[in-house]
Design a protein around this motif. Structure first.
Motif, mmCIF file in Angstrom:
data_model
loop_
_atom_site.group_PDB
_atom_site.id
_atom_site.type_symbol
_atom_site.label_atom_id
_atom_site.label_comp_id
_atom_site.label_asym_id
_atom_site.label_seq_id
_atom_site.Cartn_x
_atom_site.Cartn_y
_atom_site.Cartn_z
ATOM 1 N N LEU A 74 2.760 5.520 1.812
ATOM 2 C CA LEU A 74 1.656 5.627 0.855
ATOM 3 C C LEU A 74 1.007 4.268 0.634
ATOM 4 O O LEU A 74 -0.229 4.161 0.601
ATOM 5 C CB LEU A 74 2.175 6.192 -0.472
ATOM 6 C CG LEU A 74 1.149 6.264 -1.618
ATOM 7 C CD1 LEU A 74 -0.021 7.176 -1.240
ATOM 8 C CD2 LEU A 74 1.820 6.749 -2.897
ATOM 9 N N GLN A 75 1.809 3.224 0.499
ATOM 10 C CA GLN A 75 1.271 1.881 0.306
ATOM 11 C C GLN A 75 0.465 1.425 1.522
ATOM 12 O O GLN A 75 -0.574 0.772 1.393
ATOM 13 C CB GLN A 75 2.407 0.887 0.027
ATOM 14 C CG GLN A 75 3.145 1.140 -1.273
ATOM 15 C CD GLN A 75 2.223 1.119 -2.472
ATOM 16 O OE1 GLN A 75 1.505 0.152 -2.714
ATOM 17 N NE2 GLN A 75 2.221 2.212 -3.227
ATOM 18 N N VAL A 76 0.942 1.785 2.694
ATOM 19 C CA VAL A 76 0.206 1.459 3.919
ATOM 20 C C VAL A 76 -1.163 2.134 3.913
ATOM 21 O O VAL A 76 -2.181 1.518 4.234
ATOM 22 C CB VAL A 76 1.018 1.887 5.164
ATOM 23 C CG1 VAL A 76 0.144 1.842 6.421
ATOM 24 C CG2 VAL A 76 2.234 0.988 5.335
ATOM 25 N N MET A 77 -1.210 3.394 3.526
ATOM 26 C CA MET A 77 -2.475 4.110 3.456
ATOM 27 C C MET A 77 -3.418 3.479 2.434
ATOM 28 O O MET A 77 -4.608 3.260 2.709
ATOM 29 C CB MET A 77 -2.227 5.579 3.109
ATOM 30 C CG MET A 77 -3.496 6.392 2.850
ATOM 31 S SD MET A 77 -4.658 6.406 4.264
ATOM 32 C CE MET A 77 -3.864 7.654 5.304
ATOM 33 N N LEU A 78 -2.913 3.157 1.249
ATOM 34 C CA LEU A 78 -3.753 2.568 0.198
ATOM 35 C C LEU A 78 -4.289 1.203 0.612
ATOM 36 O O LEU A 78 -5.466 0.894 0.387
ATOM 37 C CB LEU A 78 -2.953 2.456 -1.102
ATOM 38 C CG LEU A 78 -2.538 3.782 -1.747
ATOM 39 C CD1 LEU A 78 -1.670 3.523 -2.974
ATOM 40 C CD2 LEU A 78 -3.764 4.617 -2.128
ATOM 41 N N TYR A 79 -3.451 0.388 1.218
ATOM 42 C CA TYR A 79 -3.907 -0.927 1.688
ATOM 43 C C TYR A 79 -4.907 -0.781 2.834
ATOM 44 O O TYR A 79 -5.839 -1.589 2.963
ATOM 45 C CB TYR A 79 -2.721 -1.783 2.133
ATOM 46 C CG TYR A 79 -2.176 -2.668 1.039
ATOM 47 C CD1 TYR A 79 -2.744 -3.914 0.768
ATOM 48 C CD2 TYR A 79 -1.094 -2.262 0.262
ATOM 49 C CE1 TYR A 79 -2.236 -4.724 -0.239
ATOM 50 C CE2 TYR A 79 -0.587 -3.076 -0.754
ATOM 51 C CZ TYR A 79 -1.168 -4.307 -0.992
ATOM 52 O OH TYR A 79 -0.681 -5.112 -1.986
ATOM 53 N N PHE A 134 -5.575 -11.278 4.411
ATOM 54 C CA PHE A 134 -4.620 -11.084 3.319
ATOM 55 C C PHE A 134 -4.367 -9.593 3.076
ATOM 56 O O PHE A 134 -3.220 -9.166 2.892
ATOM 57 C CB PHE A 134 -5.153 -11.746 2.042
ATOM 58 C CG PHE A 134 -4.220 -11.653 0.872
ATOM 59 C CD1 PHE A 134 -3.100 -12.455 0.792
ATOM 60 C CD2 PHE A 134 -4.468 -10.760 -0.157
ATOM 61 C CE1 PHE A 134 -2.227 -12.375 -0.296
ATOM 62 C CE2 PHE A 134 -3.615 -10.665 -1.246
ATOM 63 C CZ PHE A 134 -2.487 -11.475 -1.311
ATOM 64 N N VAL A 135 -5.428 -8.786 3.092
ATOM 65 C CA VAL A 135 -5.285 -7.340 2.869
ATOM 66 C C VAL A 135 -4.749 -6.650 4.117
ATOM 67 O O VAL A 135 -4.038 -5.639 4.024
ATOM 68 C CB VAL A 135 -6.639 -6.731 2.435
ATOM 69 C CG1 VAL A 135 -6.533 -5.219 2.278
ATOM 70 C CG2 VAL A 135 -7.104 -7.359 1.124
ATOM 71 N N TRP A 136 -5.040 -7.194 5.291
ATOM 72 C CA TRP A 136 -4.554 -6.617 6.557
ATOM 73 C C TRP A 136 -3.046 -6.774 6.711
ATOM 74 O O TRP A 136 -2.381 -5.921 7.303
ATOM 75 C CB TRP A 136 -5.274 -7.307 7.720
ATOM 76 C CG TRP A 136 -4.674 -7.114 9.076
ATOM 77 C CD1 TRP A 136 -4.891 -6.083 9.950
ATOM 78 C CD2 TRP A 136 -3.745 -7.994 9.741
ATOM 79 N NE1 TRP A 136 -4.165 -6.265 11.103
ATOM 80 C CE2 TRP A 136 -3.455 -7.427 11.005
ATOM 81 C CE3 TRP A 136 -3.148 -9.213 9.394
ATOM 82 C CZ2 TRP A 136 -2.589 -8.043 11.904
ATOM 83 C CZ3 TRP A 136 -2.281 -9.814 10.292
ATOM 84 C CH2 TRP A 136 -2.006 -9.230 11.532
ATOM 85 N N THR A 137 -2.476 -7.851 6.168
ATOM 86 C CA THR A 137 -1.067 -8.186 6.423
ATOM 87 C C THR A 137 -0.078 -7.110 5.969
ATOM 88 O O THR A 137 0.827 -6.753 6.747
ATOM 89 C CB THR A 137 -0.715 -9.536 5.785
ATOM 90 O OG1 THR A 137 -1.576 -10.548 6.317
ATOM 91 C CG2 THR A 137 0.734 -9.916 6.055
ATOM 92 N N PRO A 138 -0.171 -6.558 4.742
ATOM 93 C CA PRO A 138 0.832 -5.562 4.337
ATOM 94 C C PRO A 138 0.902 -4.320 5.231
ATOM 95 O O PRO A 138 2.002 -3.955 5.682
ATOM 96 C CB PRO A 138 0.416 -5.226 2.896
ATOM 97 C CG PRO A 138 -0.264 -6.459 2.413
ATOM 98 C CD PRO A 138 -1.014 -6.957 3.603
ATOM 99 N N PRO A 139 -0.218 -3.634 5.532
ATOM 100 C CA PRO A 139 -0.072 -2.461 6.409
ATOM 101 C C PRO A 139 0.384 -2.829 7.812
ATOM 102 O O PRO A 139 1.098 -2.059 8.465
ATOM 103 C CB PRO A 139 -1.476 -1.838 6.416
ATOM 104 C CG PRO A 139 -2.397 -2.921 5.996
ATOM 105 C CD PRO A 139 -1.613 -3.786 5.061
ATOM 106 N N HIS A 140 -0.015 -4.008 8.276
ATOM 107 C CA HIS A 140 0.431 -4.485 9.589
ATOM 108 C C HIS A 140 1.948 -4.657 9.611
ATOM 109 O O HIS A 140 2.639 -4.121 10.487
ATOM 110 C CB HIS A 140 -0.264 -5.811 9.896
ATOM 111 C CG HIS A 140 0.430 -6.662 10.917
ATOM 112 N ND1 HIS A 140 0.453 -6.340 12.255
ATOM 113 C CD2 HIS A 140 1.143 -7.819 10.783
ATOM 114 C CE1 HIS A 140 1.137 -7.268 12.911
ATOM 115 N NE2 HIS A 140 1.581 -8.166 12.041
#
Length: 305
Positions: free
Chosen positions: A217-222, A180-186
């Motif tokens: 920035l969101q990719v880095m935070l996730y 679930f947490v991997w999906t957004p930066p992916h």
């Protein structure tokens, strides 16, 4: 004449395979299999292993086929997807939808008859979550579409676990949390690279609605959150030092790609990160699997008391 018919038939079957998104389904099935093996101290019984894998894989392929029908007009306008069977006209919407519904019905029947009702219910919920809630509504309703809709894609390890045990275990939910947490930066890495195409078809992906710097920035935070979450299997004694070393090494690689994305003005790094993220997830779950079976294999060979 015979050659032409054979060639046409071959193309026809390739189209059916194409709407199944087999590469995506393979990753889904792999994470489901890891969930199965982590659920037991020894080997997985053959019935849930065979029929659980088959049912979960068929349900994922059904959801993918429905996605082809729903997104056909947007797909036809995007370079990445315009050659998909339905979007290109190689397959009709009706044929694809019938195929998807038959595939989904068979998947549910297999899971109910040969696995257990809980796995069938959760698999059906995941299918509806992706094919209907995400594809029909969330994808075009909010730039947080991939975050909310990611729940459906994170379900396979839980489905694999329930296929073997018939219960939802906290450790299975931890596997869910990792994906679930991997999906957004992916996915946002891909969205950065394809943002102009998403804008053209009015799909409000984060780089389109909030800009590329904000998305980076969101990719880095996730990614930071992902590294923290992947340590939890060790903290909760679900896995050991072998997994921890692998998770930290893979996490360092993910952080490097996220950092490089923050400082890259071109789109090259976005696709590098997208590619790494797929390898990352497969390797992370492989580390979980190997770590789980090292003590078992040592006991089996008599090398550990």
């Amino acid at each position: 004449m015979g050659y032409s018919m054979t060639a046409a038939l071959g193309t026809h079957w390739r189209d059916y395979l194409g709407v199944c998104k087999l590469k995506v389904v393979a990753l889904i099935v792999f994470t489901a299999l890891v969930g199965m093996f982590l659920a037991v101290p020894g080997m997985v019984p053959w019935q849930p292993l065979v029929f659980g894998t088959l049912g979960i894989g068929m349900a994922a392929a059904s959801a993918a086929a429905i996605n082809h029908v729903v997104d056909q007009y947007a797909d036809a306008q995007m370079a990445r997807t315009r050659n998909r069977p339905v979007a290109s006209g190689a397959m009709t919407s009706r044929s694809c939808l019938i195929f998807a519904l038959v595939l989904g019905a068979l998947a549910m029947w297999i899971l109910v008859q040969f696995v257990n009702m809980l796995t069938a219910i959760l698999t059906f919920a995941s299918l509806i979550g992706y094919a209907v809630i995400y594809t029909l509504y969330l994808k075009r309703a909010t730039p947080q579409n991939i975050v909310i809709g990611g729940a459906a894609g994170a379900a396979p390890p839980v489905l694999g676990w329930t296929a073997v045990t018939g219960t939802v275990d906290p450790h299975a939910l931890l596997l869910f949390l990792i994906i679930f947490v991997w999906t957004p930066p992916h996915f946002w890495a891909l969205a950065i690279h394809r943002r102009s195409e998403y804008a053209k078809v009015d799909i409000p992906m984060l780089p389109v609605t909030h800009g590329v710097p904000f998305t980076r920035l969101q990719v880095m935070l996730y990614t930071i959150l992902l590294v923290v979450v992947t340590i939890l299997p060790f903290v909760t004694h679900m896995s050991g030092l072998f997994y921890l070393a692998g998770a930290l090494g893979l996490g360092a690689g993910f952080l490097y790609h996220a950092w490089a994305l923050m400082h890259d003005e071109s789109d090259r790094q976005a696709m590098k990160m997208f590619g790494y993220s797929i390898i990352y997830l497969m390797a992370l779950f492989a580390f979980l699997l190997v770590d789980h079976y090292v003590p078992y294999l040592l006991r089996l060979t008599g090398l550990a008391e």
